[in-house]
Every structure is written in C-alpha cells, then in structure tokens.
Scaffold this active site. Structure first.
Site, short mmCIF file in Angstrom:
data_model
loop_
_atom_site.label_atom_id
_atom_site.label_comp_id
_atom_site.label_asym_id
_atom_site.label_seq_id
_atom_site.Cartn_x
_atom_site.Cartn_y
_atom_site.Cartn_z
N PRO A 39 57.14 -7.92 74.21
CA PRO A 39 58.60 -8.07 74.17
C PRO A 39 59.26 -6.71 74.39
O PRO A 39 58.90 -5.73 73.73
CB PRO A 39 58.85 -8.59 72.74
N MET A 40 60.22 -6.65 75.32
CA MET A 40 60.88 -5.39 75.64
C MET A 40 62.38 -5.62 75.75
O MET A 40 62.83 -6.43 76.57
CB MET A 40 60.32 -4.81 76.94
N CYS A 93 59.80 -1.87 65.96
CA CYS A 93 60.83 -1.16 66.73
C CYS A 93 61.42 -0.03 65.89
O CYS A 93 61.84 -0.25 64.75
CB CYS A 93 61.93 -2.13 67.14
N LYS A 149 54.26 -8.25 64.67
CA LYS A 149 53.96 -7.10 65.53
C LYS A 149 54.37 -5.84 64.78
O LYS A 149 55.53 -5.71 64.38
CB LYS A 149 54.68 -7.19 66.87
N HIS A 192 50.59 -2.06 67.48
CA HIS A 192 50.84 -0.92 68.37
C HIS A 192 50.10 0.27 67.78
O HIS A 192 50.37 0.67 66.64
CB HIS A 192 52.34 -0.65 68.46
N GLY A 231 50.02 2.21 75.19
CA GLY A 231 49.31 3.12 76.08
C GLY A 231 48.34 2.49 77.05
O GLY A 231 47.60 3.20 77.73
N GLY A 283 53.00 -3.65 78.13
CA GLY A 283 54.45 -3.66 78.21
C GLY A 283 54.96 -3.08 79.50
O GLY A 283 55.03 -3.76 80.52
#
Length: 340
Positions: free
Chosen positions: A22-23, A105, A144, A176, A218, A238
């Site tokens: 999700p971005m 985030c 996440k 992440h 990454g 992503g």
C-alpha cells in the site's frame, strides 16, 4: 474467476506469496487495475484509508474498486477500536478480501492522528483494534508494522509486539525490515536511512511459525524477492513495482508457478485505453490514470517521450485515451497498429 472464490481464505493466503505494498497517493483503484492486468495472482493493496474517512466521510468513494482487482486488501489507519470495527464492517460489505491495520507509516500527519508506526509503542491498543476488526468480519485481519521505532530494542520490543498480535488473533504480519525514526527523519528518509535488518524478520518468522509472515523493505528486484522466499511466507514490493510495473508480468510464473503468455506492452496500453474510456464517461480525468503508467516502457527506445506524453499531454484540456496510443507510438509505431 468469481468474486467469492477470489476472496476465500485459501486464495488470499496463497496470494500473499507476492503482494504490492500500500502506497499513499499511488495504489489507488486506477493503479490496481493496471497491476492486475500484469499479475493475476498477487495480492493488491489499497492506499491507507483512515477509519474516520470511511465512517464519517464518503465511504462509497473511499471503498469503491473494480471486481477485476480481486484479491485486494484494504489497509486501514486508525487507533479507535470502535471506529475501526465500523469501518471494517462497511468495507466487508463492499467485498474486500483482507483488512490490514497500518502500524508502520512514520509521517507527522499520521502520528498526529495517533496511528501508523507510533502505535508500535502501544501494542495493547493495537491488539484491541485487531480484536475489534476481527469481530466485524470473517475475513483475514492482518497488521503491517516496522521492526521497531526510535530507541526501541528490536529484539525485545518486536517480539513483545508480535506476541501480543498473536494473542489478539491476527491472521498474518507484514514486517518492514527497518526501524522507523519518528523524531528526526522524514517519511522519505525513513525509507532509506534506517538500516535493513532482514535477519531480524527471519528470526521472528521462524519463532512464530506457522503464523504467515511477509517481508517488506528494500526489495528492488524479483531476484532479491525470490531469495527471501527461503525464509518467509511471502514478499511485498512497493516502489520497485510501481516505478517498473512490467516486472509484475513475471510474478505469476516465478512466485506462483502459473504459466502465462508474456503480455505485450501494446496489449497493456490497449486495455488501459479502453479502461480510460469507461472512466472518462464517469468523470475521471485521464491524467489520474496515465500517471501510474509512466514506467511501462522503461528500458525501451523512446521511453522518455513515452513518459512525457503520458505526464504532460494527459494533463491538457480535452485529453482522452488517444494519449495512450500516442505514447505507445513513441516506443514503436508498429505496436500501435497491433493495439488499435
């Protein structure tokens, strides 16, 4: 394949082998339509949508998506269990396959709303949110997160966070493999400056197995992503997938063992032009679709002009789907004849 079968637990669990992250401002429904043309098997994610926007705003606008996107997961941002439950209930009726809570985030705006990565300091509250969301749906509820924030010890704090998620009944974790520094780094810097620690995520997955766990952060190539499958249940890409979308055309074969004929750029452009025609009839501006397509011709002669047409001409008054064919012609005029 029918919507119900694309949403069942077995299909969603399999789809997590490869997902597109999700971005914000990027993975909207137009982007997801493009990505689904390229991979039929991967799990797609919405942008993060706050629970408040769904419960108190225009829920239909925030939740609308095309059936072709299945399986698609909705990522929610929030920290109010009651509000998150309401948002999940509304989204459940819309047909999402999975509900993911954003605990990663690092932006100031997200922190000010008490959600995102700052919630890693409040695992008990996150657990309350997960339980509330689970009570609102029979579909998967996932989280996440980062491996830690600020001065947290990534061994002790991540284990504690993950254990509390397991106790709350989380269906899967997406991790992440970087810390988020909420003080001193911008969101952009948080994507590159904190060092990657894949080994830490591998240890967590080994300890919590069989809980499904996917790794993010990454991974710039499919080769790098494939290497992670020796340790993880799935990978999440992503920006690499967004900026070079044609790599998604290899995903079904490499990650799911599903043989597909290579999809030609002309085929993609024609499908997107036809999609744009339908969307324009409903008031969508062509540049809102074309902006997601800039990387389709990367590495091909004429790619620069391709990007220019889609980014500049698509913004002009009266622009329509013809800009997509003109962009294709910049790469290879013969392809246009194949597409139209």
């Amino acid at each position: 394949m029918q919507q119900s079968t694309r949403n069942d637990a077995k299909t969603v669990k399999r789809a997590r082998r490869f997902s597109v992250a999700p971005m914000m401002d990027w993975t909207d429904r137009h982007c997801r339509f493009l990505h689904r043309l390229l991979t039929h098997e991967a799990l797609l994610f919405t942008e993060m949508v706050t629970s408040a926007a769904i419960v108190h705003g225009d829920a239909e606008r925030h939740l609308r998506f095309d059936a072709i996107e299945h399986p698609v997961a909705l990522q929610l941002g929030g920290s109010d269990p009651v509000e998150l439950a309401k948002a999940t209930r509304l989204a459940h009726d819309t047909g999402y396959a999975e509900f993911n809570l954003n605990v990663g985030c690092p932006s100031d705006r997200v922190q000010s709303g008490r959600f995102g990565a700052c919630l890693m300091a409040e695992p008990e509250l996150v657990a309350e949110c997960v339980r509330a969301m689970r009570d609102a749906t029979d579909r998967a509820v996932t989280v996440k997160c980062r491996i830690g924030i600020d001065d947290q010890d990534t061994e002790e704090s991540l284990d504690r966070f993950a254990d509390i998620m397991v106790e709350a009944g989380v269906d899967a974790l997406y991790v992440h493999a970087r810390k988020a520094w909420l003080k001193g780094l911008s969101p952009k810097e948080n994507r590159t400056i904190p060092p990657l620690d894949y080994d830490r995520v591998h240890r967590l997955r080994a300890r919590l197995s069989p809980l499904p766990m996917m790794i993010n952060g990454g991974l710039d190539t499919l080769e790098a992503a494939e290497a992670e499958m020796a340790y993880m249940d799935g990978v999440m890409l992503g920006r690499a997938a967004y900026h070079n979308p044609m790599l998604l055309a290899e995903v079904d074969q490499r990650f799911f063992g599903v043989a597909r004929e290579p999809i030609a750029l002309a085929t993609v452009m024609q499908a997107m032009a036809e999609y744009a025609d339908r969307e324009l009839a409903n008031g969508t501006r062509i540049n809102n679709i074309a902006r997601h397509m800039l990387g389709l011709a990367n590495g091909l002669p004429g790619a620069r002009q391709f990007r220019q047409i889609l980014s500049v001409d698509a913004c002009k008054p009266g622009a329509d789907s013809s800009v997509m064919y003109r962009a294709l012609e910049a790469v290879n005029p013969v392809l246009v004849a194949e597409a139209v």
